[in-house]
Design a protein around this motif. Structure first.
Motif, short mmCIF file in Angstrom:
data_model
loop_
_atom_site.label_atom_id
_atom_site.label_comp_id
_atom_site.label_asym_id
_atom_site.label_seq_id
_atom_site.Cartn_x
_atom_site.Cartn_y
_atom_site.Cartn_z
N ILE A 18 0.77 -1.25 0.08
CA ILE A 18 0.18 0.01 -0.07
C ILE A 18 1.11 1.23 -0.01
CG2 ILE A 18 -0.19 0.17 2.64
CD1 ILE A 18 -3.31 0.95 1.96
N LYS A 19 0.32 2.21 -0.57
CA LYS A 19 1.40 3.48 -1.00
C LYS A 19 1.13 4.44 0.21
CE LYS A 19 2.86 7.05 -4.11
NZ LYS A 19 2.77 7.62 -5.38
N ARG A 20 2.40 4.72 0.80
CA ARG A 20 2.06 6.00 2.00
C ARG A 20 2.62 7.12 1.34
NH1 ARG A 20 -1.49 3.05 4.99
NH2 ARG A 20 -0.55 1.11 5.41
N ASP A 21 2.13 8.03 2.10
CA ASP A 21 2.65 9.63 1.63
C ASP A 21 4.08 9.87 2.13
OD1 ASP A 21 0.17 10.14 0.74
OD2 ASP A 21 -0.52 11.12 2.66
N LEU A 22 4.79 9.23 2.99
CA LEU A 22 6.05 9.28 3.40
C LEU A 22 6.89 8.30 3.01
CD1 LEU A 22 5.38 10.46 7.08
CD2 LEU A 22 5.97 12.04 5.08
N PHE A 38 6.19 2.26 -0.83
CA PHE A 38 5.27 1.30 -0.62
C PHE A 38 5.30 0.30 0.57
CE2 PHE A 38 4.30 2.54 -4.83
CZ PHE A 38 2.78 2.08 -5.00
N GLU A 39 4.40 0.29 1.43
CA GLU A 39 4.57 -0.58 2.76
C GLU A 39 3.86 -2.03 2.50
OE1 GLU A 39 3.53 -0.53 7.55
OE2 GLU A 39 2.66 0.87 5.95
N ARG A 40 4.84 -3.02 2.91
CA ARG A 40 4.31 -4.38 2.57
C ARG A 40 3.24 -4.61 3.71
NH1 ARG A 40 6.87 -9.96 1.02
NH2 ARG A 40 5.36 -11.29 2.27
N VAL A 41 2.15 -5.35 3.15
CA VAL A 41 1.29 -5.60 4.32
C VAL A 41 1.03 -7.22 4.20
CG1 VAL A 41 -1.21 -5.49 4.99
CG2 VAL A 41 0.00 -3.53 4.10
N ASP A 42 1.27 -7.78 5.28
CA ASP A 42 1.29 -9.45 5.23
C ASP A 42 -0.28 -10.07 5.27
OD1 ASP A 42 3.88 -9.92 4.34
OD2 ASP A 42 4.71 -9.37 6.43
N GLU A 43 -1.11 -9.61 4.78
CA GLU A 43 -2.50 -10.04 4.70
C GLU A 43 -2.92 -10.41 3.27
OE1 GLU A 43 -5.08 -7.15 6.64
OE2 GLU A 43 -3.63 -7.10 8.41
N PRO A 44 -3.76 -11.29 3.16
CA PRO A 44 -4.39 -11.76 1.68
C PRO A 44 -5.01 -10.26 1.08
CG PRO A 44 -4.98 -13.08 3.21
CD PRO A 44 -4.31 -11.99 3.95
N ARG A 56 -10.04 4.49 -6.22
CA ARG A 56 -9.07 5.35 -6.08
C ARG A 56 -9.00 6.16 -4.87
NH1 ARG A 56 -7.34 6.51 -11.58
NH2 ARG A 56 -8.80 5.34 -12.84
N LYS A 57 -9.39 5.29 -3.73
CA LYS A 57 -9.39 5.91 -2.08
C LYS A 57 -7.56 5.51 -1.82
CE LYS A 57 -14.03 5.19 -0.80
NZ LYS A 57 -14.96 4.42 -0.29
N ILE A 58 -7.14 4.38 -2.18
CA ILE A 58 -5.69 4.06 -1.82
C ILE A 58 -5.17 3.56 -3.19
CG2 ILE A 58 -6.29 3.42 0.30
CD1 ILE A 58 -6.51 0.61 -0.29
N ALA A 162 1.46 -1.26 -9.38
CA ALA A 162 -0.06 -0.95 -9.04
C ALA A 162 -1.23 -1.89 -9.56
CB ALA A 162 -0.24 0.18 -9.15
N LEU A 163 -2.33 -2.12 -8.96
CA LEU A 163 -3.29 -3.04 -9.39
C LEU A 163 -3.89 -2.01 -10.76
CD1 LEU A 163 -5.28 -4.13 -6.35
CD2 LEU A 163 -3.55 -5.55 -7.83
N PRO A 164 -4.20 -2.85 -11.66
CA PRO A 164 -4.68 -2.00 -13.01
C PRO A 164 -5.99 -1.63 -12.61
CG PRO A 164 -4.61 -4.41 -13.36
CD PRO A 164 -3.93 -4.23 -11.97
N TYR A 165 -6.59 -0.83 -13.55
CA TYR A 165 -8.04 -0.03 -13.37
C TYR A 165 -9.01 -0.54 -14.24
CZ TYR A 165 -5.96 3.21 -9.86
OH TYR A 165 -5.37 3.66 -8.92
#
Length: 180
Positions: A18-22, A38-44, A56-58, A162-165
């Motif tokens: 997930i992309k972060r601002d910092l 981009f921060e790695r999230v270890d969840e499905p 386009r919220k995240i 990034a996931l495509p739209y």
């Protein structure tokens, strides 16, 4: 975009980014510094997360390399001004090289594409070699306005997209191959 369209990619869904601002971390690779946002999230990667990305919220990215160091897709990240011309030339090249399953998706920026070439279980090194070979072959026909993934020029954490739209075009199956 529907779930069926994303299933064409064979994404690695056991984790996501997930992309972060910092800047999340600083990585040194081959004498260069990379600043990762981009921060790695270890969840499905769930449908709810994909829906938030589509709205386009995240901004969510998926990895191209699984935990066994295998690659499912080779990706052209096209950032030029003529996506129709790129798509036409790329599909001719891919068919000529024997690739029959590939899909192009639109990204956040209009006119930019991610062209996923569905290769199947391929080692990371072999995936990089195939990506370089395809890039060189296509650059003989078009000015190079793309990057290839996977790549050894960047850290493994940067082999994400990034996931495509939206789906742009797809080529499935071998209905045309009888004419070759």
């Amino acid at each position: 975009m529907q779930r069926m369209d994303l299933s064409l990619i064979k994404m690695i869904t056991d984790h996501y980014y997930i992309k972060r601002d910092l800047t999340v971390k600083k990585i040194e690779h081959k004498g260069r510094y990379f600043f990762d946002k981009f921060e790695r999230v270890d969840e499905p990667l769930s449908l709810a997360i994909q829906r938030e990305h589509a709205e386009r919220k995240i901004i969510v990215a998926h990895s191209l390399i699984n935990r066994l160091n295998k690659v499912e897709n080779i990706v052209f990240d096209y950032n030029g001004r003529m996506p129709e011309r790129f798509w036409h030339r790329a599909q001719l090249l891919l068919r000529e090289e024997g690739f029959i399953n590939f899909t192009a998706y639109e990204t956040k920026t209009p006119g930019h594409l991610h062209l996923y070439v569905h290769k199947g279980h391929t080692t990371f090194m072999e995936g990089c070699q195939i990506a370089n070979k395809l890039s060189v072959m296509l650059s003989q026909k078009l000015p190079q306005e793309w990057r290839m993934f996977p790549t050894m020029d960047m850290p493994l954490e940067y082999n994400i997209l990034a996931l495509p739209y939206e789906i742009y075009q797809k080529e499935r199956g071998a209905s045309w191959s009888k004419h070759m």
